[in-house]
Design an enzyme around this catalytic site. Structure first.
Site, PDB file in Angstrom:
ATOM      1  N   LYS A  79      51.681  22.560 -20.724  1.00 24.90           N
ATOM      2  CA  LYS A  79      52.988  22.109 -21.229  1.00 24.90           C
ATOM      3  C   LYS A  79      53.013  20.587 -21.403  1.00 24.90           C
ATOM      4  CE  LYS A  79      55.156  26.164 -19.240  1.00 24.90           C
ATOM      5  NZ  LYS A  79      55.833  26.787 -18.087  1.00 24.90           N
ATOM      6  N   GLN A 102      58.650  24.993 -12.511  1.00 22.54           N
ATOM      7  CA  GLN A 102      57.654  26.056 -12.665  1.00 22.54           C
ATOM      8  C   GLN A 102      57.821  27.108 -11.564  1.00 22.54           C
ATOM      9  OE1 GLN A 102      55.341  26.302 -15.305  1.00 22.54           O
ATOM     10  NE2 GLN A 102      55.081  28.337 -14.439  1.00 22.54           N
ATOM     11  N   ASP A 143      64.365  26.062 -20.158  1.00 23.06           N
ATOM     12  CA  ASP A 143      63.869  27.430 -19.984  1.00 23.06           C
ATOM     13  C   ASP A 143      64.938  28.454 -20.365  1.00 23.06           C
ATOM     14  OD1 ASP A 143      61.189  27.528 -19.266  1.00 23.06           O
ATOM     15  OD2 ASP A 143      61.609  26.952 -17.189  1.00 23.06           O
TER      16      ASP A 143
END
Ligand code: NAP
Length: 312
Positions: free
Chosen positions: A53, A97, A120
């Site tokens: 990412k 994460q 997200d």
């Protein structure tokens, strides 16, 4: 006849070019989009995801920051880090994460992220916006599936769409997005009766179950579009031989590597479907692509609320 392959890598490259250009324009206006990644502990898979990412941010010209607190961090300490990132005006997107260590209250952490920075798309505020079809940050994997459908011009209006799986991060948002695109949507799960018959009615099948090769070719209506979200690492030689019996080259590779990545749809569906996302190379690359897209969008919405720089 073989299905048309819906190439996620090609679409990723297209979107990356668009995002690079938009990032350049935003940066010229003093708004350089930036993503802060929080990686707790030393889980190798998570480390790899986050590294990918951050590399994508660098490729597109986005700013990025990596925070790596130890696995022993408490919920309170992690909440404080999230609050600091919420308060930092240079940070447009916050990525925590998953999974988090057992002692951390993951739900509290995710709900502490400012919804305007929730790239997200997991925050209840963004889920609520999705339910009511208002602009918001949408979970990356289903948003990526929609981009594939849109860019390959698969007709959605009035289509029968069947979504296999009802998770908060894939199945449910996917079903909502398809419904908002005027498809007639059926959501299936582990208690659904007569799954093959339900799938046979579908013009569009989205499989997100996490079960390698589960959806059989004779469940697919000839010509249907298949979006295979499943990402299953198969290591059992008998299973690989059964699923790849018509793909000798892939079976050869499996024998060399001792594992193969397969979707939730049986590979032989390629002979029945009209269009299909391969695994790997279909939906997979879209998740990170939409994370980048959400970060740029979040920067534009939060810092230039009155400007019109491409897209929504
Ligand atoms: P999940 O949370 O485990 O949800 C699986 C869903 O499938 C559940 O709703 C479950 O039903 C349903 N299901 C399980 N067995 C079933 C069966 N026999 N018949 C019908 N439905 C069944 O999984 P997820 O997080 O949504 O992920 C799904 C798959 O997508 C996984 O392979 C994952 O690796 C992959 N994925 C890929 C990406 C990507 O970037 N490509 C991103 C995210 C996920 P119940 O609700 O009744 O249990």
């Amino acid at each position: 006849m073989s299905a048309r392959l819906l190439d996620g890598l090609k679409i990723r490259d297209q979107i990356f070019e668009e995002l690079k250009e938009e990032t350049r324009k935003l940066t010229a206006q003093g708004v350089r989009p930036g993503l802060a990644a929080v990686l707790v502990g030393e889980n190798p898979a998570s480390q790899l995801y986050v590294k990918t990412k951050i590399a994508a941010c660098e490729r597109l010209g986005l700013a990025s920051w990596l925070h790596t607190p130890p696995a022993s961090i408490s919920t309170e300490q992690l909440l404080q880090l999230v609050r600091d990132l919420n308060a930092d005006n240079n940070v447009d997107g916050i990525l925590v994460q998953l999974p988090l260590p057992a002692q951390v209250d993951a739900k509290r952490i995710l709900e502490a992220v400012d919804p305007a920075k929730d790239v997200d798309g997991f925050h209840p505020v963004n889920l609520g916006k999705l339910v009511s079809n208002r602009p918001g940050l949408v979970a990356c994997t289903p948003a990526g599936c929609m981009e594939i459908l849109r860019r390959y011009q698969i007709p959605l209006e009035g289509a029968n769409a069947v979504v296999l799986g009802r998770s908060d991060i894939v199945g449910k948002p996917m079903a909502l997005l398809l419904m908002h695109a005027n498809a007639t949507v059926t959501i299936c799960h582990s208690k659904t009766r007569d799954l093959p018959e339900v799938v046979r009615r579908a013009d569009i099948v989205v499989a997100a179950m996490g079960k390698a090769g589960f959806v059989q070719p004779d469940w697919i209506r000839p010509g249907a579009t298949v979006i295979d979200v499943g990402t299953n690492k198969v290591t059992d030689p008998a299973e690989a031989a059964r699923l790849l019996r018509n793909f000798p080259e892939r079976l050869e590779k499996f024998r060399a590597k001792r594992n193969v990545l397969l979707g939730d749809v049986h590979p032989d569906a390629l002979q029945v479907a009209g269009a299909l996302t391969p695994v790997p190379g279909g939906v997979g690359p879209m998740t990170i692509t939409m994370l980048m897209s959400n970060t740029v969008k979040a920067a534009r919405w939060r810092r230039l609320p009155n400007a019109a720089v491409g897209g929504d």
